[in-house]
Design a protein around this motif. Structure first.
Motif, PDB file in Angstrom:
ATOM      1  N   ARG A 175       0.852  -1.189   0.000  1.00 33.75           N
ATOM      2  CA  ARG A 175       0.000   0.000   0.000  1.00 33.75           C
ATOM      3  C   ARG A 175       0.887   1.237   0.000  1.00 33.75           C
ATOM      4  O   ARG A 175       2.046   1.188   0.413  1.00 33.75           O
ATOM      5  N   TYR A 176       0.342   2.358  -0.451  1.00 36.51           N
ATOM      6  CA  TYR A 176       1.176   3.548  -0.559  1.00 36.51           C
ATOM      7  C   TYR A 176       0.460   4.793  -0.053  1.00 36.51           C
ATOM      8  O   TYR A 176      -0.764   4.791   0.159  1.00 36.51           O
ATOM      9  N   MET A 177       1.238   5.844   0.141  1.00 39.39           N
ATOM     10  CA  MET A 177       0.707   7.138   0.569  1.00 39.39           C
ATOM     11  C   MET A 177       1.108   8.195  -0.449  1.00 39.39           C
ATOM     12  O   MET A 177       2.127   8.074  -1.131  1.00 39.39           O
ATOM     13  N   LEU A 178       0.284   9.233  -0.528  1.00 47.76           N
ATOM     14  CA  LEU A 178       0.437  10.278  -1.541  1.00 47.76           C
ATOM     15  C   LEU A 178       0.779  11.602  -0.878  1.00 47.76           C
ATOM     16  O   LEU A 178       0.128  12.014   0.090  1.00 47.76           O
ATOM     17  N   ASP A 179       1.809  12.265  -1.385  1.00 48.34           N
ATOM     18  CA  ASP A 179       2.239  13.562  -0.867  1.00 48.34           C
ATOM     19  C   ASP A 179       1.318  14.645  -1.438  1.00 48.34           C
ATOM     20  O   ASP A 179       1.403  15.005  -2.615  1.00 48.34           O
ATOM     21  N   MET A 180       0.433  15.178  -0.592  1.00 49.30           N
ATOM     22  CA  MET A 180      -0.547  16.164  -1.049  1.00 49.30           C
ATOM     23  C   MET A 180       0.088  17.503  -1.416  1.00 49.30           C
ATOM     24  O   MET A 180      -0.502  18.289  -2.158  1.00 49.30           O
ATOM     25  N   SER A 181       1.287  17.753  -0.936  1.00 52.77           N
ATOM     26  CA  SER A 181       1.959  19.009  -1.287  1.00 52.77           C
ATOM     27  C   SER A 181       2.398  19.007  -2.747  1.00 52.77           C
ATOM     28  O   SER A 181       2.685  20.067  -3.315  1.00 52.77           O
ATOM     29  N   LYS A 182       2.475  17.809  -3.369  1.00 52.58           N
ATOM     30  CA  LYS A 182       2.874  17.719  -4.774  1.00 52.58           C
ATOM     31  C   LYS A 182       1.689  17.910  -5.725  1.00 52.58           C
ATOM     32  O   LYS A 182       1.886  18.150  -6.916  1.00 52.58           O
ATOM     33  N   VAL A 183       0.484  17.762  -5.217  1.00 55.02           N
ATOM     34  CA  VAL A 183      -0.709  17.855  -6.060  1.00 55.02           C
ATOM     35  C   VAL A 183      -1.027  19.325  -6.333  1.00 55.02           C
ATOM     36  O   VAL A 183      -1.131  20.128  -5.402  1.00 55.02           O
ATOM     37  N   LYS A 184      -1.183  19.680  -7.605  1.00 51.65           N
ATOM     38  CA  LYS A 184      -1.463  21.061  -7.983  1.00 51.65           C
ATOM     39  C   LYS A 184      -2.968  21.290  -8.150  1.00 51.65           C
ATOM     40  O   LYS A 184      -3.725  20.361  -8.449  1.00 51.65           O
ATOM     41  N   SER A 185      -3.363  22.530  -7.970  1.00 49.67           N
ATOM     42  CA  SER A 185      -4.784  22.861  -8.024  1.00 49.67           C
ATOM     43  C   SER A 185      -5.399  22.601  -9.393  1.00 49.67           C
ATOM     44  O   SER A 185      -6.586  22.277  -9.496  1.00 49.67           O
ATOM     45  N   ASP A 186      -4.616  22.740 -10.480  1.00 48.35           N
ATOM     46  CA  ASP A 186      -5.173  22.519 -11.811  1.00 48.35           C
ATOM     47  C   ASP A 186      -5.262  21.044 -12.170  1.00 48.35           C
ATOM     48  O   ASP A 186      -5.761  20.693 -13.236  1.00 48.35           O
ATOM     49  N   VAL A 187      -4.782  20.166 -11.289  1.00 48.23           N
ATOM     50  CA  VAL A 187      -4.828  18.729 -11.537  1.00 48.23           C
ATOM     51  C   VAL A 187      -5.871  18.046 -10.666  1.00 48.23           C
ATOM     52  O   VAL A 187      -6.500  17.069 -11.078  1.00 48.23           O
TER      53      VAL A 187
END
Length: 499
Positions: A175-187
């Motif tokens: 299982r994995y975790m996602l770095d929310m700081s990498k997610v951009k608003s336009d995506v």
């Protein structure tokens, strides 16, 4: 009435899921390529050597470099294609005894088998498994998000490698975790609803203290995601993994440099210099002025074919061929670089046209590569799909499990023959049928359709031969059947159906 409400609810959910799937198609076709890994590849040897000293700290850069090599290097691309084509991905399913269930519930076992087979059909295993393998070989780890369309089929959204880390392992499934700081608003608007909700929580700083869902207030534990990697050390290396092909990237750069040297050598071998000498008097002074010499030089230069260079000087110089002035061993260097590259890849160059002294070397090399995938990749798939069918409620209390047949496309005849021979000693017919390419959902309906609907035995009548003829053939067919003597001649009488 309850059934109707349930059906309408399922239909509504399917429409909502299908709508999200449409948005995924838009982001994957985005010409701005906003939804991809942002780490650039490197083409400098010194940089690569620095990265490899601490591979896990530079996992994203190494993955980007290997991915670039898989596109630009023909040798490496063909090796990836070769590994993708080794496995057949044939599989079978079977009920599991134990865990307080010690006998099979025969009353509903066929229905349960059908339910499990249909559930696995949704995952389109033979389509996605080779893709997953390719991504593992290139990136070292692949992070996938499961998406269910309106028909119930499962598709996958690949997450950028530099956004994710493996968070743990459950029953052999990463299982994995996602770095929310990498997610951009336009995506974020094109991402699944689960990630959109987590993104809103991260932006609002609400709920990020929940350690069951968040780590370090920015890493979100993905619920509907799965990761695949061969490197179990990822659990002690900050959730990162490197490609099993990492050893080849430096040698691949050496190969590219050797090829560039060949291009330089070929250019030098074809270049010719044409010298126009400016006449001098006895004191060494040019007898024509420089402007006139320039006119003559331009007149000659414009009439020379490609590969011929003109030089106008007062010094003595004749036509000088540059044949052989480059690296005389450039081609040998390329050959040695390719051999070293195959050595680092762990694959026999004989498979790709290299020299060999025995065809058995090629066969054994294929077996070695197949066993590597048997040991590393197939258990990952089995653990993952077992975790999915464990959630399926069937008409019996038995658990079910999936098993991939250990067979290779390159040794298919031998692998299938081995299972066929086992049938004489109590081997599994389901395993044999799976090895022949039957999917679990095909076996029951196809055989029942042939026997009960088409009555195929009455249509496909076996033609009489010396092996199938009976001892009661018509007397008019006196030459049919087996001979009556141990050493028959042309006029020996033969047993027929009338005898």
């Amino acid at each position: 009435m309850k059934k109707g409400r349930k059906r309408r609810g399922n239909y509504s959910n399917s429409r909502r899921i299908h709508g999200r799937t449409d948005r995924f198609a838009q982001i994957l076709a985005d010409p701005k390529a906003r939804f991809k890994a942002g780490t650039a590849a490197t083409t400098e040897k010194n940089n690569l050597k620095t990265y490899i000293k601490k591979p896990y700290d530079n996992a994203a850069r190494i993955a980007a470099t290997v991915r670039e090599a898989s596109v630009t290097s023909g040798v490496f691309a063909k090796v990836i294609d070769y590994y993708q084509s080794i496995l057949t991905y044939n599989y079978t399913i079977y009920p599991v005894l134990g865990n307080k269930t010690y006998q099979l519930d025969m009353s509903g076992m066929q229905d349960a088998y059908t339910d499990i087979a249909y559930e696995l059909r949704k995952y389109n295993i033979k389509y996605y498994a080779p893709y997953i393998l390719k991504e593992i070989l290139i990136d070292g780890v692949v992070f996938l998000y499961e998406v269910q369309d309106s028909t119930g089929s499962i598709e996958y959204l690949k997450m950028p490698i530099d956004w994710c880390k493996i968070s743990g392992q459950e029953n052999g499934v990463y299982r994995y975790m996602l770095d929310m700081s990498k997610v951009k608003s336009d995506v974020v608007g094109y991402l699944p609803e689960e990630i959109q909700t987590a993104y809103d929580s991260y932006q609002n700083k609400s709920g990020t203290d929940d350690t069951d869902k968040w780590y370090d207030k920015k890493w979100y534990f993905i619920e509907n995601g799965v990761a695949f990697t061969f490197d179990i050390n990822t659990l002690v290396n900050d959730g990162l993994a490197v490609s099993p092909m990492v050893g080849m990237i430096i040698d691949n750069l050496s190969l590219q440099q050797a090829k560039d040297n060949v291009d330089v050598k070929d250019s030098l071998d074809t270049v010719r210099l044409i010298h126009s000498k400016i006449p001098l008097d006895k004191d060494g002074v040019p007898q024509i002025d420089l402007e006139t010499a320039k006119i003559f030089d331009n007149a000659i230069r414009t009439r020379m074919p490609e590969g011929v260079v003109t030089v106008t000087t007062p010094t003595a110089l004749d036509n000088v061929p540059l044949t052989g002035s480059g690296n005389a061993g450039a081609y040998d260097t390329v050959g040695k670089s390719i051999e070293q590259l195959f050595y680092d890849l762990g694959t026999s160059s004989s498979l790709f046209g290299g020299s060999t002294t025995s065809s058995n070397i090629v066969k054994e090399s294929i077996k070695k590569d197949a066993y590597y995938l048997y040991a590393n990749f197939l258990p990952l798939l089995e653990n993952y799909y077992n975790s999915k069918i464990a959630l399926v409620k069937t008409s019996t209390d038995n658990e079910w499990s999936i098993k991939f047949i250990r067979q290779s496309n390159f040794t298919l005849d031998d692998d299938t023959k081995r299972l066929k021979e086992q049938l004489s000693f109590g081997g599994s017919r389901l395993d044999y049928m799976a090895a022949c390419g039957f999917l679990p959902e095909e076996i029951v309906p196809k055989l029942e359709f042939e026997q009960r609907v088409m009555n195929i035995d009455s249509i496909m009548v076996v033609k009489p031969t010396s092996n199938t003829i009976s001892g009661k053939q018509a007397a008019s067919d006196s030459q049919a059947g087996r001979p009556t003597e141990s050493n028959p001649s042309d006029d020996t009488e033969r047993i027929n159906d009338s005898q």
